[in-house]
Scaffold this motif. Structure first.
Motif, mmCIF file in Angstrom:
data_model
loop_
_atom_site.group_PDB
_atom_site.id
_atom_site.type_symbol
_atom_site.label_atom_id
_atom_site.label_comp_id
_atom_site.label_asym_id
_atom_site.label_seq_id
_atom_site.Cartn_x
_atom_site.Cartn_y
_atom_site.Cartn_z
ATOM 1 N N THR A 4 3.338 12.321 9.930
ATOM 2 C CA THR A 4 2.807 11.793 8.670
ATOM 3 C C THR A 4 3.604 12.345 7.494
ATOM 4 O O THR A 4 4.384 13.298 7.624
ATOM 5 C CB THR A 4 1.331 12.223 8.460
ATOM 6 N N TYR A 5 3.347 11.762 6.331
ATOM 7 C CA TYR A 5 3.944 12.216 5.065
ATOM 8 C C TYR A 5 3.646 13.694 4.834
ATOM 9 O O TYR A 5 4.518 14.448 4.379
ATOM 10 C CB TYR A 5 3.356 11.350 3.950
ATOM 11 N N GLU A 6 2.425 14.111 5.161
ATOM 12 C CA GLU A 6 2.033 15.509 4.941
ATOM 13 C C GLU A 6 2.857 16.463 5.797
ATOM 14 O O GLU A 6 3.072 17.616 5.425
ATOM 15 C CB GLU A 6 0.529 15.690 5.225
ATOM 16 N N VAL A 8 5.998 16.234 6.436
ATOM 17 C CA VAL A 8 7.403 16.268 5.998
ATOM 18 C C VAL A 8 7.666 17.523 5.173
ATOM 19 O O VAL A 8 6.941 17.809 4.218
ATOM 20 C CB VAL A 8 7.749 15.016 5.158
ATOM 21 N N SER A 78 7.455 7.257 11.178
ATOM 22 C CA SER A 78 8.243 6.433 10.251
ATOM 23 C C SER A 78 7.850 4.957 10.311
ATOM 24 O O SER A 78 7.693 4.378 11.382
ATOM 25 C CB SER A 78 9.736 6.562 10.576
ATOM 26 N N LYS A 108 10.111 14.223 -1.399
ATOM 27 C CA LYS A 108 9.028 13.354 -0.924
ATOM 28 C C LYS A 108 8.177 12.981 -2.125
ATOM 29 O O LYS A 108 7.973 13.784 -3.031
ATOM 30 C CB LYS A 108 8.201 14.039 0.181
ATOM 31 N N TRP A 111 4.388 6.535 -2.631
ATOM 32 C CA TRP A 111 5.056 5.256 -2.870
ATOM 33 C C TRP A 111 4.030 4.191 -3.247
ATOM 34 O O TRP A 111 4.075 3.606 -4.310
ATOM 35 C CB TRP A 111 5.857 4.849 -1.633
ATOM 36 N N GLY A 116 3.964 7.241 1.730
ATOM 37 C CA GLY A 116 4.880 8.044 0.935
ATOM 38 C C GLY A 116 6.319 7.704 1.269
ATOM 39 O O GLY A 116 6.617 7.223 2.368
ATOM 40 N N VAL A 118 10.270 9.166 1.579
ATOM 41 C CA VAL A 118 10.956 10.421 1.841
ATOM 42 C C VAL A 118 12.471 10.193 1.760
ATOM 43 O O VAL A 118 13.089 9.716 2.717
ATOM 44 C CB VAL A 118 10.558 10.977 3.222
ATOM 45 N N TYR A 141 6.613 7.020 5.291
ATOM 46 C CA TYR A 141 5.708 7.667 6.256
ATOM 47 C C TYR A 141 4.265 7.446 5.801
ATOM 48 O O TYR A 141 3.977 7.431 4.594
ATOM 49 C CB TYR A 141 5.977 9.175 6.320
ATOM 50 N N MET A 143 0.474 8.298 4.858
ATOM 51 C CA MET A 143 -0.290 9.444 4.363
ATOM 52 C C MET A 143 -1.579 9.562 5.153
ATOM 53 O O MET A 143 -2.157 8.552 5.577
ATOM 54 C CB MET A 143 -0.603 9.251 2.881
#
Lengths: 144, 144
Positions: A4-6, A8, A78, A108, A111, A116, A118, A141, A143
């Motif tokens: 996930t975005y978190e 990254v 992704s 990051k 979006w 999100g 990256v 990615y 969230m």
């Protein structure tokens, strides 16, 4: 790699991949997608500023993507990419060159809702150490 | 189109090309260069944010290059490109989509001795009018 975005981590780096650019594949790709003489015709290529046959930059980009999928995106969360910035081909790729990848998470940012973006710097290097290609991909990615 | 840097007219535009993205070619390209599930696996693609199979952005870029070579660069003095800026894929390309190109000369400037760089905006549009891809290529032309 990242689910996930978190997950990254900005600043994270990775090096991976190995792909030999054969003369046959350089010619096949160029005949189909980039039939400029310095990509498709050995004699014409010798008269060009490259002094010999070179791979299409789009071929280098495609092979880079294959290595990035295997080394970075496979089994990650992704969702694809919105695009790419500053794609450059500073040195030509010639038959027999072996390409590998260095990746760096540059930043990051949110979006749109639940997604999100990256920015990921991707450098494609030849076995002789010369850089063949650089760009910053804008990878999405989910969230949490 | 343009033999030399001096021939290049800033602001010139052109529209050309037609290329159908078949399901078979989308799968073949993706299996070789961009094997993410939404490019290679119909069922997985339906569960992705695309809601169905979509072409790799690099495939759209490669097909765009083919159309640009035929419509703009063939029989020109173009020496290749140093790179591409702001490559974006605002709408996905699906099986059966037919792509065509709009090109615009954005600027021209000296690059190094005897060579000029010509930023050229390339827009790839689907038959339904949606924009599939945009970028600005930095194309090299010889100076007289």
């Amino acid at each position: 790699m990242f689910a996930t975005y978190e997950d990254v981590t900005v600043g994270a780096t990775a090096s991976f991949g190995e792909y030999e650019m054969t003369r046959e594949e350089i010619l096949t790709f160029a005949q189909q997608y980039d039939p400029q003489p310095f990509h498709t015709d050995e004699a014409a290529a010798e008269q060009s500023m490259f002094g010999g046959l070179v791979a299409s930059g789009w071929h280098t980009a495609a092979v880079t993507m294959r290595l990035v999928v295997a080394g970075l995106l496979e089994d990650s969360g992704s969702m694809g990419a919105v695009g790419v910035d500053e794609l450059r081909w500073p040195n030509p790729v010639r038959p027999g060159d072996v390409l590998s990848i260095e990746a760096e998470i540059v930043d990051k940012e949110p979006w749109r809702e639940g997604v999100g973006v990256v920015p990921t710097r991707i450098v494609t290097t030849k076995a002789d150490g010369e850089v063949a290609q650089t760009y910053v991909g804008r990878v999405l990615y989910p969230m949490e």
